[in-house]
Scaffold this active site. Sequence first.
Site, PDB file in Angstrom:
ATOM      1  NE  ARG A  62       0.865   9.783   2.863  1.00 43.06           N
ATOM      2  CZ  ARG A  62       1.783   9.409   1.984  1.00 43.06           C
ATOM      3  NH1 ARG A  62       2.439   8.260   2.138  1.00 43.06           N
ATOM      4  NH2 ARG A  62       2.058  10.171   0.958  1.00 43.06           N
ATOM      5  CG  HIS A 121      -7.227   2.339  -5.166  1.00 40.22           C
ATOM      6  ND1 HIS A 121      -6.154   1.826  -4.467  1.00 40.22           N
ATOM      7  CD2 HIS A 121      -6.744   2.642  -6.409  1.00 40.22           C
ATOM      8  CE1 HIS A 121      -5.085   1.810  -5.260  1.00 40.22           C
ATOM      9  NE2 HIS A 121      -5.417   2.294  -6.442  1.00 40.22           N
ATOM     10  CD  GLU A 167      -3.890   0.817 -10.428  1.00 38.57           C
ATOM     11  OE1 GLU A 167      -4.368   0.808  -9.276  1.00 38.57           O
ATOM     12  OE2 GLU A 167      -3.648   1.863 -11.055  1.00 38.57           O
ATOM     13  CG  HIS A 192      -0.078   2.730 -13.484  1.00 32.88           C
ATOM     14  ND1 HIS A 192      -0.675   2.104 -12.425  1.00 32.88           N
ATOM     15  CD2 HIS A 192       0.114   4.012 -13.096  1.00 32.88           C
ATOM     16  CE1 HIS A 192      -0.849   2.980 -11.436  1.00 32.88           C
ATOM     17  NE2 HIS A 192      -0.384   4.146 -11.816  1.00 32.88           N
ATOM     18  CG  HIS A 196      -1.726   9.372 -12.318  1.00 30.61           C
ATOM     19  ND1 HIS A 196      -2.810   8.867 -11.655  1.00 30.61           N
ATOM     20  CD2 HIS A 196      -0.828   8.359 -12.385  1.00 30.61           C
ATOM     21  CE1 HIS A 196      -2.589   7.594 -11.339  1.00 30.61           C
ATOM     22  NE2 HIS A 196      -1.380   7.271 -11.761  1.00 30.61           N
ATOM     23  CG  ASP A 256       2.492   5.601 -10.992  1.00 33.89           C
ATOM     24  OD1 ASP A 256       1.622   6.360 -11.439  1.00 33.89           O
ATOM     25  OD2 ASP A 256       2.300   4.827 -10.036  1.00 33.89           O
ATOM     26  CG  HIS A 298      -7.332   3.457 -12.436  1.00 31.03           C
ATOM     27  ND1 HIS A 298      -6.425   2.932 -11.541  1.00 31.03           N
ATOM     28  CD2 HIS A 298      -8.560   3.351 -11.864  1.00 31.03           C
ATOM     29  CE1 HIS A 298      -7.082   2.519 -10.462  1.00 31.03           C
ATOM     30  NE2 HIS A 298      -8.367   2.758 -10.643  1.00 31.03           N
ATOM     31  CE1 TYR A 331       0.019   6.306  -1.188  1.00 29.17           C
ATOM     32  CE2 TYR A 331      -2.123   6.749  -2.159  1.00 29.17           C
ATOM     33  CZ  TYR A 331      -1.040   7.179  -1.442  1.00 29.17           C
ATOM     34  OH  TYR A 331      -0.993   8.456  -0.972  1.00 29.17           O
ATOM     35  CD  GLU A 388      -6.347   6.055 -10.374  1.00 36.14           C
ATOM     36  OE1 GLU A 388      -5.502   5.753 -11.234  1.00 36.14           O
ATOM     37  OE2 GLU A 388      -6.495   5.417  -9.325  1.00 36.14           O
ATOM     38  CG  ASP A 443      -3.297   3.801 -14.036  1.00 36.04           C
ATOM     39  OD1 ASP A 443      -2.848   4.561 -14.922  1.00 36.04           O
ATOM     40  OD2 ASP A 443      -3.565   4.180 -12.890  1.00 36.04           O
ATOM     41  CG  HIS A 486      -1.125  -0.044  -6.264  1.00 29.48           C
ATOM     42  ND1 HIS A 486      -0.488   1.153  -6.018  1.00 29.48           N
ATOM     43  CD2 HIS A 486      -2.249   0.270  -6.966  1.00 29.48           C
ATOM     44  CE1 HIS A 486      -1.198   2.143  -6.556  1.00 29.48           C
ATOM     45  NE2 HIS A 486      -2.274   1.629  -7.124  1.00 29.48           N
TER      46      HIS A 486
HETATM   47 ZN    ZN Z   1      -0.420   5.727 -10.649  1.00 26.63          ZN
HETATM   48 FE    FE Z   2      -4.389   3.820 -11.093  1.00 30.98          FE
HETATM   49 FE    FE Z   3      -3.890   2.618  -8.074  1.00 30.99          FE
END
Ligand code: ZN
Ligand code: FE
Ligand code: FE
Length: 279
Positions: A39, A69, A144, A181, A228, A226, A213, A72, A258, A178, A109
């Site tokens: 965050r 990573h 990504e 995704h 997972h 999106d 991913h 996000y 993930e 991913d 992202h």
């Molecule tokens: Zn995702």
């Molecule tokens: Fe991902």
């Molecule tokens: Fe990601």
Amino acid sequence: MNKLYLGCHLSASKGFLAMGKQAVAIGANTFQFFTRNPRGGAAKPIDEKDVEEYLKYAKETGIGTIVAHAPYTLNACAADAGIRNFAKETMIDDLKRMEYVPGNVYNFHPGSHVKQGVDVGIELIAELLNEVLTKEQTTTVLLETMAGKGSEVGRNFEELRRIIDKVELKDKLGVCLDTCHVWDGGYDIVGNLDNVIKEFDDVIGLDRLKAIHLNDSKNPFDSHKDRHECIGQGNIGLTALVNVINHPKLQGIPFNLETPNEIEGYQKEIELLRNMWKS
Ligand code: ZN
Ligand code: FE
Ligand code: FE
């Protein structure tokens, strides 16, 4: 000799050596981690001794490329210049820290253009990358592939290509695919994986594919959602994901899970997938 680099997302709170040991304990030889609280907020200072011990341990145990990573919440194409600047400063700081573990990859992202339109989004993302990337860095920065929810940029291979085209230091750029995704984004990796890989190669070039991913999806094909799912429990399914890790054109690329799991769940998925890897 091919090798399967398979791992999962781990908590970075105890440092690099702890992540390396946890990875090895669950049968992984790659892993992914957030560079800081997802965050946002300040990053933990790098502990040079921890890094030194990790690098030695990784060499001994055969841990391959690891994937950092970015948070996000960063938005490299926000309309607000202050938000874009925050993304830029965070990425500059993360990349500086990544040089302690040289030669790995840093995934982010691309961003959400909100109401500015995709052309402006692409322009702003490329502009930011041109300010962030340096000739000296050993880290490859990965865009990504996104599911295309809301106004996400990177909803198809063409949008990623357009960003790459506008970046000067292209040799510092790659892509992380991913599976959840792209499935949600309308690429049929279940029905025609070969075609999706060919399309990636035609549009972006497989030489830029530096990380994968590996996720199942809670949602149907082309849903732009999106969410997972655990391996084999979603709409992509085990067979299709096994085909991904076995695809001849994807050998050597690090695969990271993930999936919504605790560590025991990751261990089971890694074991399952390793047993189904053919080369
Ligand atoms: Zn995702
Ligand atoms: Fe991902
Ligand atoms: Fe990601």
